[in-house]
Write a protein that holds these residues in place. Structure first.
Motif, PDB file in Angstrom:
ATOM      1  N   ARG A   1      34.191  34.650  33.999  1.00  0.00           N
ATOM      2  CA  ARG A   1      34.439  33.822  35.196  1.00  0.00           C
ATOM      3  C   ARG A   1      34.739  34.708  36.405  1.00  0.00           C
ATOM      4  NH1 ARG A   1      33.582  29.917  38.499  1.00  0.00           N
ATOM      5  NH2 ARG A   1      35.398  28.953  39.412  1.00  0.00           N
ATOM      6  N   LEU A   2      35.623  35.672  36.235  1.00  0.00           N
ATOM      7  CA  LEU A   2      35.978  36.562  37.335  1.00  0.00           C
ATOM      8  C   LEU A   2      34.771  37.395  37.784  1.00  0.00           C
ATOM      9  CD1 LEU A   2      39.574  37.690  36.291  1.00  0.00           C
ATOM     10  CD2 LEU A   2      38.939  35.964  37.980  1.00  0.00           C
ATOM     11  N   GLN A   3      33.941  37.817  36.830  1.00  0.00           N
ATOM     12  CA  GLN A   3      32.732  38.564  37.187  1.00  0.00           C
ATOM     13  C   GLN A   3      31.751  37.679  37.943  1.00  0.00           C
ATOM     14  OE1 GLN A   3      31.344  40.175  33.466  1.00  0.00           O
ATOM     15  NE2 GLN A   3      32.747  41.924  33.536  1.00  0.00           N
ATOM     16  N   ALA A   4      31.622  36.428  37.525  1.00  0.00           N
ATOM     17  CA  ALA A   4      30.722  35.494  38.217  1.00  0.00           C
ATOM     18  C   ALA A   4      31.187  35.267  39.657  1.00  0.00           C
ATOM     19  CB  ALA A   4      30.653  34.167  37.463  1.00  0.00           C
ATOM     20  N   ILE A   5      32.499  35.162  39.843  1.00  0.00           N
ATOM     21  CA  ILE A   5      33.044  34.999  41.196  1.00  0.00           C
ATOM     22  C   ILE A   5      32.706  36.222  42.031  1.00  0.00           C
ATOM     23  CG2 ILE A   5      35.192  34.870  42.540  1.00  0.00           C
ATOM     24  CD1 ILE A   5      36.334  33.159  40.178  1.00  0.00           C
ATOM     25  N   GLN A   6      32.868  37.413  41.463  1.00  0.00           N
ATOM     26  CA  GLN A   6      32.584  38.654  42.176  1.00  0.00           C
ATOM     27  C   GLN A   6      31.113  38.744  42.552  1.00  0.00           C
ATOM     28  OE1 GLN A   6      34.529  40.887  43.530  1.00  0.00           O
ATOM     29  NE2 GLN A   6      32.783  42.056  44.268  1.00  0.00           N
ATOM     30  N   VAL A   7      30.225  38.418  41.612  1.00  0.00           N
ATOM     31  CA  VAL A   7      28.786  38.470  41.882  1.00  0.00           C
ATOM     32  C   VAL A   7      28.420  37.484  42.986  1.00  0.00           C
ATOM     33  CG1 VAL A   7      26.513  37.957  40.890  1.00  0.00           C
ATOM     34  CG2 VAL A   7      28.148  39.346  39.605  1.00  0.00           C
TER      35      VAL A   7
END
Length: 170
Positions: A143-149
């Motif tokens: 989830r945090l990686q998706a937000i960053q991307v």
């Protein structure tokens, strides 16, 4: 708009979902009645409204009227406010039942100020919230990686002049 009844300490609070703004609207009179325990919440709200206006509050400009079902089964116009407006009203109600909400608001306000000073605290809070909701660490990391991307993508769009709104949707 869809009407719904919420319960707080076995008291009815009329609510409506505003699909356009994607937010809940709550009956101010119902909330005031629950917090104060008064027999005449309409009168209490009327007096409080007057006091807020004297203090220079802009709150009343954000309050709208909706037809909501009353106990007698008829629909009448009643003052409603979104969550922000209700929380502001709660700040103005001198009542033991309002005190826990006021303490919570003060705590959240202090946390947000701390997060402004140290933005990493925001990530820590999100992580803690997801863990409390029972999400796995793997899910949280994804989830945090998706937000960053997504953030990197929208930053790139901004750099290339893409206009928010319709162009973002496309």
């Amino acid at each position: 708009m869809s009407d719904k009844i919420q319960l707080f300490e076995d008291k009815r609070i009329r609510t409506a979902w505003d699909e356009e703004k994607e937010e809940w609207l709550l009956s101010v009179v119902d909330v005031v009645g629950v917090l104060t325990g008064t027999d005449n919440p309409r009168r209490y709200w009327s007096d409080l409204k007057r006091q807020l206006k004297l203090e220079g509050s802009q709150l009343y400009e954000k309050i709208v009227q909706l037809k909501m079902m009353t106990a007698d089964g008829k629909k009448y116009n009643t003052d409603v406010a979104n969550t922000e407006g209700i929380l502001r009203i709660i700040q103005s109600v001198p009542s033991p039942k309002a005190e826990p909400f006021k303490l919570w608001l003060a705590c959240v306000g202090a946390e947000r100020i701390d997060e402004t000073i140290d933005p990493e605290l925001t990530i820590d809070r999100a992580l803690e919230t997801y863990l409390k909701k029972g999400m796995s660490r793997e899910w949280i990391n994804q989830r945090l990686q998706a937000i960053q991307v997504r953030k990197e993508l929208t930053d790139e769009w901004d750099n290339r002049g893409v206009q928010k709104g319709v162009e973002y949707a496309i």
